[in-house]
Design a protein around this motif. Sequence first.
Motif, PDB file in Angstrom:
ATOM      1  N   PRO A   1      46.926  61.971  37.941  1.00  0.00           N
ATOM      2  CA  PRO A   1      48.148  61.180  37.781  1.00  0.00           C
ATOM      3  C   PRO A   1      47.922  59.973  36.871  1.00  0.00           C
ATOM      4  O   PRO A   1      46.775  59.536  36.688  1.00  0.00           O
ATOM      5  N   PRO A   2      48.975  59.419  36.292  1.00  0.00           N
ATOM      6  CA  PRO A   2      48.823  58.200  35.486  1.00  0.00           C
ATOM      7  C   PRO A   2      48.301  57.049  36.354  1.00  0.00           C
ATOM      8  O   PRO A   2      48.462  57.046  37.574  1.00  0.00           O
ATOM      9  N   TYR A   3      47.668  56.094  35.706  1.00  0.00           N
ATOM     10  CA  TYR A   3      47.207  54.901  36.420  1.00  0.00           C
ATOM     11  C   TYR A   3      48.384  53.967  36.678  1.00  0.00           C
ATOM     12  O   TYR A   3      49.399  54.019  35.988  1.00  0.00           O
ATOM     13  N   GLY A   4      48.222  53.117  37.666  1.00  0.00           N
ATOM     14  CA  GLY A   4      49.251  52.127  37.946  1.00  0.00           C
ATOM     15  C   GLY A   4      49.402  51.131  36.803  1.00  0.00           C
ATOM     16  O   GLY A   4      48.497  50.959  35.976  1.00  0.00           O
ATOM     17  N   ILE A   5      50.530  50.480  36.762  1.00  0.00           N
ATOM     18  CA  ILE A   5      50.802  49.492  35.714  1.00  0.00           C
ATOM     19  C   ILE A   5      50.474  48.109  36.262  1.00  0.00           C
ATOM     20  O   ILE A   5      51.088  47.657  37.225  1.00  0.00           O
ATOM     21  N   PRO A   6      49.490  47.432  35.691  1.00  0.00           N
ATOM     22  CA  PRO A   6      49.110  46.108  36.216  1.00  0.00           C
ATOM     23  C   PRO A   6      50.212  45.080  35.987  1.00  0.00           C
ATOM     24  O   PRO A   6      50.932  45.111  34.989  1.00  0.00           O
ATOM     25  N   ASP A   7      50.350  44.170  36.938  1.00  0.00           N
ATOM     26  CA  ASP A   7      51.389  43.143  36.899  1.00  0.00           C
ATOM     27  C   ASP A   7      50.767  41.804  36.511  1.00  0.00           C
ATOM     28  O   ASP A   7      50.036  41.203  37.302  1.00  0.00           O
ATOM     29  N   PRO A   8      51.034  41.300  35.311  1.00  0.00           N
ATOM     30  CA  PRO A   8      50.418  40.032  34.896  1.00  0.00           C
ATOM     31  C   PRO A   8      50.954  38.837  35.666  1.00  0.00           C
ATOM     32  O   PRO A   8      50.330  37.770  35.669  1.00  0.00           O
ATOM     33  N   GLU A   9      52.111  38.997  36.306  1.00  0.00           N
ATOM     34  CA  GLU A   9      52.717  37.874  37.009  1.00  0.00           C
ATOM     35  C   GLU A   9      52.321  37.822  38.481  1.00  0.00           C
ATOM     36  O   GLU A   9      52.762  36.925  39.208  1.00  0.00           O
ATOM     37  N   ALA A  10      51.527  38.787  38.941  1.00  0.00           N
ATOM     38  CA  ALA A  10      51.075  38.744  40.327  1.00  0.00           C
ATOM     39  C   ALA A  10      50.256  37.473  40.548  1.00  0.00           C
ATOM     40  O   ALA A  10      49.542  37.001  39.664  1.00  0.00           O
ATOM     41  N   GLU A  11      50.364  36.929  41.739  1.00  0.00           N
ATOM     42  CA  GLU A  11      49.742  35.635  42.014  1.00  0.00           C
ATOM     43  C   GLU A  11      48.236  35.779  42.181  1.00  0.00           C
ATOM     44  O   GLU A  11      47.748  36.627  42.929  1.00  0.00           O
ATOM     45  N   GLY A  12      47.495  34.955  41.472  1.00  0.00           N
ATOM     46  CA  GLY A  12      46.044  34.954  41.602  1.00  0.00           C
ATOM     47  C   GLY A  12      45.573  33.771  42.412  1.00  0.00           C
ATOM     48  O   GLY A  12      46.362  33.065  43.061  1.00  0.00           O
TER      49      GLY A  12
ATOM     50  N   THR B   1      26.529  29.683  37.611  1.00  0.00           N
ATOM     51  CA  THR B   1      26.761  30.704  38.636  1.00  0.00           C
ATOM     52  C   THR B   1      27.755  30.185  39.663  1.00  0.00           C
ATOM     53  O   THR B   1      27.669  29.037  40.121  1.00  0.00           O
ATOM     54  N   GLY B   2      28.730  31.034  40.014  1.00  0.00           N
ATOM     55  CA  GLY B   2      29.723  30.661  41.018  1.00  0.00           C
ATOM     56  C   GLY B   2      30.816  29.760  40.510  1.00  0.00           C
ATOM     57  O   GLY B   2      31.585  29.198  41.306  1.00  0.00           O
ATOM     58  N   SER B   3      30.953  29.614  39.186  1.00  0.00           N
ATOM     59  CA  SER B   3      31.961  28.691  38.639  1.00  0.00           C
ATOM     60  C   SER B   3      33.329  29.323  38.484  1.00  0.00           C
ATOM     61  O   SER B   3      34.290  28.632  38.134  1.00  0.00           O
ATOM     62  N   GLY B   4      33.462  30.642  38.732  1.00  0.00           N
ATOM     63  CA  GLY B   4      34.779  31.278  38.655  1.00  0.00           C
ATOM     64  C   GLY B   4      35.096  31.888  37.306  1.00  0.00           C
ATOM     65  O   GLY B   4      36.263  31.917  36.892  1.00  0.00           O
ATOM     66  N   LYS B   5      34.069  32.419  36.625  1.00  0.00           N
ATOM     67  CA  LYS B   5      34.305  33.001  35.292  1.00  0.00           C
ATOM     68  C   LYS B   5      35.258  34.189  35.359  1.00  0.00           C
ATOM     69  O   LYS B   5      36.072  34.381  34.457  1.00  0.00           O
ATOM     70  N   THR B   6      35.172  34.979  36.439  1.00  0.00           N
ATOM     71  CA  THR B   6      36.043  36.154  36.551  1.00  0.00           C
ATOM     72  C   THR B   6      37.504  35.735  36.598  1.00  0.00           C
ATOM     73  O   THR B   6      38.354  36.305  35.893  1.00  0.00           O
ATOM     74  N   GLU B   7      37.831  34.737  37.417  1.00  0.00           N
ATOM     75  CA  GLU B   7      39.220  34.279  37.503  1.00  0.00           C
ATOM     76  C   GLU B   7      39.692  33.716  36.174  1.00  0.00           C
ATOM     77  O   GLU B   7      40.873  33.848  35.820  1.00  0.00           O
TER      78      GLU B   7
ATOM     79  N   ALA C   1      33.056  45.675  43.553  1.00  0.00           N
ATOM     80  CA  ALA C   1      33.459  44.290  43.759  1.00  0.00           C
ATOM     81  C   ALA C   1      34.507  43.865  42.737  1.00  0.00           C
ATOM     82  O   ALA C   1      35.498  43.206  43.080  1.00  0.00           O
ATOM     83  N   VAL C   2      34.320  44.250  41.478  1.00  0.00           N
ATOM     84  CA  VAL C   2      35.288  43.886  40.442  1.00  0.00           C
ATOM     85  C   VAL C   2      36.615  44.590  40.684  1.00  0.00           C
ATOM     86  O   VAL C   2      37.689  44.003  40.502  1.00  0.00           O
ATOM     87  N   LEU C   3      36.581  45.860  41.116  1.00  0.00           N
ATOM     88  CA  LEU C   3      37.812  46.602  41.372  1.00  0.00           C
ATOM     89  C   LEU C   3      38.643  45.937  42.457  1.00  0.00           C
ATOM     90  O   LEU C   3      39.872  45.817  42.341  1.00  0.00           O
ATOM     91  N   SER C   4      37.980  45.519  43.538  1.00  0.00           N
ATOM     92  CA  SER C   4      38.741  44.890  44.622  1.00  0.00           C
ATOM     93  C   SER C   4      39.366  43.584  44.159  1.00  0.00           C
ATOM     94  O   SER C   4      40.516  43.281  44.500  1.00  0.00           O
ATOM     95  N   ARG C   5      38.645  42.805  43.362  1.00  0.00           N
ATOM     96  CA  ARG C   5      39.208  41.557  42.842  1.00  0.00           C
ATOM     97  C   ARG C   5      40.329  41.843  41.847  1.00  0.00           C
ATOM     98  O   ARG C   5      41.328  41.135  41.797  1.00  0.00           O
TER      99      ARG C   5
ATOM    100  N   GLU D   1      42.349  44.527  41.805  1.00  0.00           N
ATOM    101  CA  GLU D   1      43.544  44.979  42.529  1.00  0.00           C
ATOM    102  C   GLU D   1      44.245  43.816  43.195  1.00  0.00           C
ATOM    103  O   GLU D   1      45.485  43.753  43.223  1.00  0.00           O
ATOM    104  N   ALA D   2      43.462  42.878  43.754  1.00  0.00           N
ATOM    105  CA  ALA D   2      44.073  41.714  44.386  1.00  0.00           C
ATOM    106  C   ALA D   2      44.823  40.864  43.370  1.00  0.00           C
ATOM    107  O   ALA D   2      45.859  40.264  43.690  1.00  0.00           O
ATOM    108  N   ARG D   3      44.321  40.813  42.141  1.00  0.00           N
ATOM    109  CA  ARG D   3      44.949  39.949  41.118  1.00  0.00           C
ATOM    110  C   ARG D   3      46.117  40.627  40.408  1.00  0.00           C
ATOM    111  O   ARG D   3      47.134  39.997  40.124  1.00  0.00           O
ATOM    112  N   PHE D   4      45.998  41.938  40.104  1.00  0.00           N
ATOM    113  CA  PHE D   4      47.000  42.604  39.272  1.00  0.00           C
ATOM    114  C   PHE D   4      47.765  43.718  39.984  1.00  0.00           C
ATOM    115  O   PHE D   4      48.613  44.367  39.380  1.00  0.00           O
ATOM    116  N   GLY D   5      47.448  43.972  41.243  1.00  0.00           N
ATOM    117  CA  GLY D   5      48.276  44.865  42.037  1.00  0.00           C
ATOM    118  C   GLY D   5      47.994  46.347  41.903  1.00  0.00           C
ATOM    119  O   GLY D   5      48.681  47.164  42.518  1.00  0.00           O
ATOM    120  N   CYS D   6      47.010  46.741  41.093  1.00  0.00           N
ATOM    121  CA  CYS D   6      46.673  48.160  40.978  1.00  0.00           C
ATOM    122  C   CYS D   6      45.251  48.285  40.463  1.00  0.00           C
ATOM    123  O   CYS D   6      44.681  47.335  39.915  1.00  0.00           O
TER     124      CYS D   6
END
Length: 721
Positions: free
Chosen positions: A177-188, A220-226, A256-260, A262-267
Amino acid sequence: MSSESSSRASILFPLPLPEAFDYLVPEGLELGLGDHVLAPLGKRMVHGVVWGLKPGPGERALKSVEAPMGGAPLPAGTRQFVDWLARYLVQPPGVILRSVLRSAEALKPSPTETLYQVSGTEAPRMTAARAAVLDAALALGEASAADIAREAGVGAGVVKGLATAGALTTISRPIDPPYGIPDPEAEGLSLTMLQAEAGGVLRRLVRAGGFQAALLDGVTGSGKTEVYFEAIAEVLRRHPDGQILIMLPEIALTAAVLSRFEARFGCAPAIWHSAAGPKVRRRCWREVAEGRARIVVGARSALFLPFTNLKLIIVDEEHDPTYKQDEGLPYQGRDLAVLRAKIEGAMIVLASATPSLESLTNAQAGRYVHVRLPARPGSAVLPQVDTIDLREHPPEAGRWISPPLIAAMVETLQAGEQVLLYLNRRGYAPLVLCRACGHRMTSPDTQSYLVEHRYTGRLVCHVTGFSMPRPKFCPECQAEDSLTSVGPGVERVAEEAKHLFPDAKIEIYSSDSASGADLVDRMERGEIDILVGTQIAAKGHNFPNLTLVGVIDADLGLAGGDPRAGERTFQTLVQVAGRAGRAERPGRALLQTHQPEHEAIQALIAGDRDAFLETEMMAREALGLPPFGRMAAISFQARDVQAVEAAAGRYAAAAPLTDGVEIWGPAEPPRALVRGWHRRRILVRADKAIDISAYLRAWKSRVKIPPSIRVTIDVDPYSFM
């Protein structure tokens, strides 16, 4: 297909051939650049890609293209990437294309599966079996005939009979199936002021458009991913069909990156790495080629995916040496990512707490925008780092954890906090030898010591994968029970920790024994007291209750002739120390070492990264080594030692005489025999202004090497083994 057509098509095959070959295009067949076709090559039909179109039939008699294969054409950016890499890596273009065409099944539409659900129509001739099927279908919702039949305890024929009778509705659905469409406006997550400023810089670069490069340099731990999530969100907003690639150095970090994500972009994003199954790779390749996969998270090989509108590349932990591929096609994934971004007119973000000297040099020269995150958010602070001089505080005989580290572990565990013991050495012991005759257990046909893995009772070669049970007799002198284990691996350190702390919950985290995401989750939940890990434990993990890191052997990476040894040791120690104190509780790191005066260790203790890097840069610049010069390695392998020496000697003698180029060797590398193949190597150092790839191509054209000799050219080598 494109309406563009021609009488001749140049077809590039994913094979080690020197160039694309010309074929006639049959009348009525329209081909476009990048189209996938079948064409005769020798006596077989081979999948190739249209690399060029030419008018007229030409002067030579040509074979004809057999048939188109369908699927989305290979995009222009991907074809340009292949051509450029072939020149840069001194490889036939078909070898590069082979890394692109990873899934021929992806050229076909997704296969479909038939599912069933309750229709609401009453079934005629209701039986107990039919009633059970309807109950199962109602409980499962949309499901296959096999799943419904298994749930109902009947044969699949009962399910299909109800479908024929109209009591079940059939649904045809694509298996991929197609992948979900990420939502840039989802709350981070809420960003700190420093994070918001850094995110703002990246968003502005996205809005500027075109090729842009940024070094996201944060402790390290400064939040580069966010922060780089802000760049991703901006691309999603501005480019409805734009694609994004997030590169990770280790497959183990993917969960770990996938879970973060999905939490940020909804898919969930698309996934691409070597451990993914054929179905996962087929789906990812097709959706990327069709432009439907918006975001891909992958290892270095994801660079070769056929992106149609690539707008952003993130290289997380850009300093990590695993971005360098040594086997097969040698390349440095970080450098290729910059090249791909430039070809595609995309933005690239290189993120690290310990950036490579190459990236820092580019940032200092103004080629990259330097975005800094100098502090952890909230009350979290960087850990205190101290050394334990093993000359003054040696462990007990046959032990590896020193008294000061044991005392710190007692204090930490009594406070209800967690400990990480770090040693980048898998297994139980790196060497097994005979006390009677001194024989060292080595891998057959390889100059590599066998590593003892006590949990499995086997001796393993980490170079070739060879494995054997631990013998009872010495194979050299036949002495019984004379084999002894020398040195520590993580299994031996874990055994010692269990002896010291019998009530503690202790786990090993390495590529041999890791239980994946489950172990990381249990560590995050505080269900593990002491984690004994290799380098895999030092990357990207956030353990809130971890406050003590003990490095068993801080000197391990300093030995040998690797010019990057000091830099790598510093990076590794910073990364592993940075696992401590990432939440409210302060952390500390203790480094066991025989060389506390080494500049890399002293810089880490003082927290003076810039002074260490300045010293490293001065040394590299004085020697003309990367990033202030260029290097390449030419490796030779043969079954016969005399043949490989003769071939390497002839190759060295044919080297073009050029100012600013030094030739070292041929010589034996540290591992001169691997799997029965004798090895010799030539190292090349060139001034930065010299096109080392062109030099290597000219050199290669001067020498004809027999097929029995394997020759590998590695531009910018990282491994000197």
